[in-house]
Design an enzyme around this catalytic site. Structure first.
Site, short mmCIF file in Angstrom:
data_model
loop_
_atom_site.label_atom_id
_atom_site.label_comp_id
_atom_site.label_asym_id
_atom_site.label_seq_id
_atom_site.Cartn_x
_atom_site.Cartn_y
_atom_site.Cartn_z
CE LYS A 74 -3.91 1.92 2.72
NZ LYS A 74 -4.74 1.85 3.81
CB SER A 149 -8.11 3.75 3.00
OG SER A 149 -7.31 2.89 3.70
CB SER A 173 -8.42 0.63 5.81
OG SER A 173 -8.89 1.81 5.44
N1 GLN Z 1 -13.12 4.07 6.69
C1 GLN Z 1 -12.43 4.32 7.80
C2 GLN Z 1 -12.05 5.95 7.75
O1 GLN Z 1 -12.48 6.28 6.70
C3 GLN Z 1 -11.03 3.58 8.02
C4 GLN Z 1 -9.93 4.18 7.31
C5 GLN Z 1 -8.72 2.81 7.68
O2 GLN Z 1 -8.93 1.88 8.20
N2 GLN Z 1 -7.51 3.47 7.15
O3 GLN Z 1 -11.40 6.30 8.65
#
Ligand code: GLN
Length: 477
Positions: A74, A149, A173
């Site tokens: 990532k 994400s 994410s």
């Molecule tokens: N969807 C969550 C957020 O936007 C989790 C994001 C993540 O785990 N990096 O904060």
């Protein structure tokens, strides 16, 4: 093909590392411009060097659980000498000066790192639409979001562009994109995998984890990336990964499903926000587990409904502090201006996207004097209550099963103008990060669309989590 089977063939020299990597690279060439899963694919020279080194390890009988396997990272994790953009304009020209510990470990184990994957900017999002480099498409249906994400890392595995990939999980994410793409994704206990070299979003919640198509393959990569790291003061000194045996087979800490106690909060079945296909899949799975000797227990989760506001206060507060460092002086983009203040304003104004700005503003507000007690402090208190909820539940059961997402993936664009709706898709994932527990997404295949089901276990019981995932995989395949 399973990563595990490729590994065996490579070790037995039935196939060369070069052949394996070329096969995957040609998939990247064919598919990436459509799916947009990679932000950077590494140059041939660099990949060839890794292949040579990896093949040499094999020649010398120096085997590892990931030797010769193509892996993607990532793009919020540092790989030395290459950009780490965090899918942001503010870092688009930033070159990593060092390797993250997980990257160092993968290199030493002879994995072939082929590139950096797309994400929501600074890992903020649930759909991978908040990327400066454009949205990622879901290989199950390209009109749909892949989840975020870590959307790029999920798609890279789901569409066979790599065997395995790394993501980060602050509030879901890894699990959400795994669910939306029909694959496996694990978020370890806080402290099991080093965060050194991961760009911080919300440091008390962030964990690096992995994606794969099979549970056994997750055990391979988890064996390599887990363990104590003196560079990360929150990494656990006591945890020693023991997920596979000498022949790289998964070590089952749980041999079968008989008498395994599984907690399920049945009020989920009456929740109108959860789609029927999700409810039906979970109910089917629970029945199957019961038929195989597991004991399903009703559990109560009194504070679950507070997990979204609690998470979005804590995560944005930490983010507002972590992202203060992007000021046009120390990292990446600088928009020149006549004085310092204007330079910082312009740099941040042009460098950050809409969602990141929203988070910085929310977090700054929650931490400001006069509001700190009402928001941030209160959220920390509720976080404690959520943790206690889990502690009580794990006195009664070995695992908890809940959906990963209340819905199937939505259409690209559908929720982009409604941040609250987007945040609500995290309802079942964020509490696990607030508590710091390990959790895995397993895909449950029905005739229509794979449904992501989440299994949660107690602190530092990743072995049990991988074992039950493997047992369920065999039961449902
Ligand atoms: N969807 C969550 C957020 O936007 C989790 C994001 C993540 O785990 N990096 O904060």
């Amino acid at each position: 093909m399973k990563a595990k089977d490729i590994l065996n063939k490579v070790i037995k020299k039935e196939i060369s590392v070069k052949e394996v990597v070329q096969r995957y690279l040609s998939n990247i060439q064919k598919q990436n411009s459509f799916y947009n899963a990679f932000i950077t694919v590494f140059d041939e020279d660099f990949i060839n060097k890794q292949i040579e080194r990896s093949q040499k390890m094999i020649q010398e009988g120096n085997f590892s659980p990931v030797v010769g396997l193509p892996v993607a990272i990532k793009d919020n994790i540092n790989v030395k000498g290459f950009p780490t953009t965090c899918a942001s304009n503010i870092l688009k020209n930033y070159i990593s000066p060092y390797n993250a510990t997980v990257v160092e470990k993968l290199y030493s184990a002879g994995a072939i790192i082929v590139g950096k994957t797309n994400l929501d900017e600074f890992a903020m999002g649930s759909s991978n639409e908040n990327s400066f480099f454009g949205p990622v498409k879901n290989p199950l249906n390209p009109k749909l979001v892949p989840g975020g994400s870590s959307g790029g890392s999920a798609v890279a595995v789901a569409s066979d562009m790599v065997t395995l990939s790394l993501g980060s999980d602050t509030g879901g994410s890894i699990r959400l994109p795994a669910a939306f793409c029909g694959i496996y994704g694990i978020k370890p206990t806080y402290g099991v995998v080093s965060r050194y070299g991961l760009v911080a979003f919300a440091s008390s919640l962030d964990q690096i984890g992995a994606f794969s198509k099979y549970s056994e393959d997750l055990a391979l990569i988890m064996q390599v990336i887990s363990g104590y790291d003196p560079y990360d003061s929150t990494s656990s000194k006591d945890f020693i990964p023991d997920f596979i045996d000498e022949s790289f087979n998964i070590k089952l800490s749980i041999k079968d499903l008989t008498n395994i106690k599984i907690g399920f909060p049945s009020k989920i079945v009456n929740d109108s926000a959860v789609e029927d296909i999700i409810k039906n899949s979970i109910t089917e799975l629970l029945l199957l587990l019961e038929k195989n000797g597991s004991i399903i227990k009703e559990i109560d989760f009194p504070y679950l409904e507070y997990s979204i506001p609690t998470y979005y206060i804590i995560a944005t507060s930490e983010a507002s502090s972590n992202l203060a460092r992007y000021d046009g002086v120390r990292y990446g983009l600088r928009v020149e201006a006549q004085d310092l203040r204007t330079m910082i304003k312009k740099t941040r104004g042009e460098g950050f996207g809409l969602e990141v700005k929203r988070r910085i503003l929310t977090g700054t507000f929650c931490l400001s004097s006069g509001y700190y007690d009402a928001y941030y402090k209160k959220a920390l208190q509720v976080r404690n209550l959520i943790k206690k909820d889990f502690e009580n539940i794990f006195k009664e059961v070995d695992f908890i099963i809940i959906p990963t997402s209340p819905t199937l993936p939505w259409k690209i664009g559908e929720k982009i103008n409604d941040p609250i709706k987007m945040y609500l898709s995290d309802i079942y994932t964020v509490s696990i990060n607030l508590a710091g527990l390990p959790s895995i997404n397993i895909p449950y295949y029905n005739d229509y669309f794979p449904v992501g089901i989440q299994i949660i276990s107690n602190y530092f019981t990743e072995s049990d989590l991988l074992s039950i995932s493997f047992l369920i995989e065999n039961l449902t395949k």
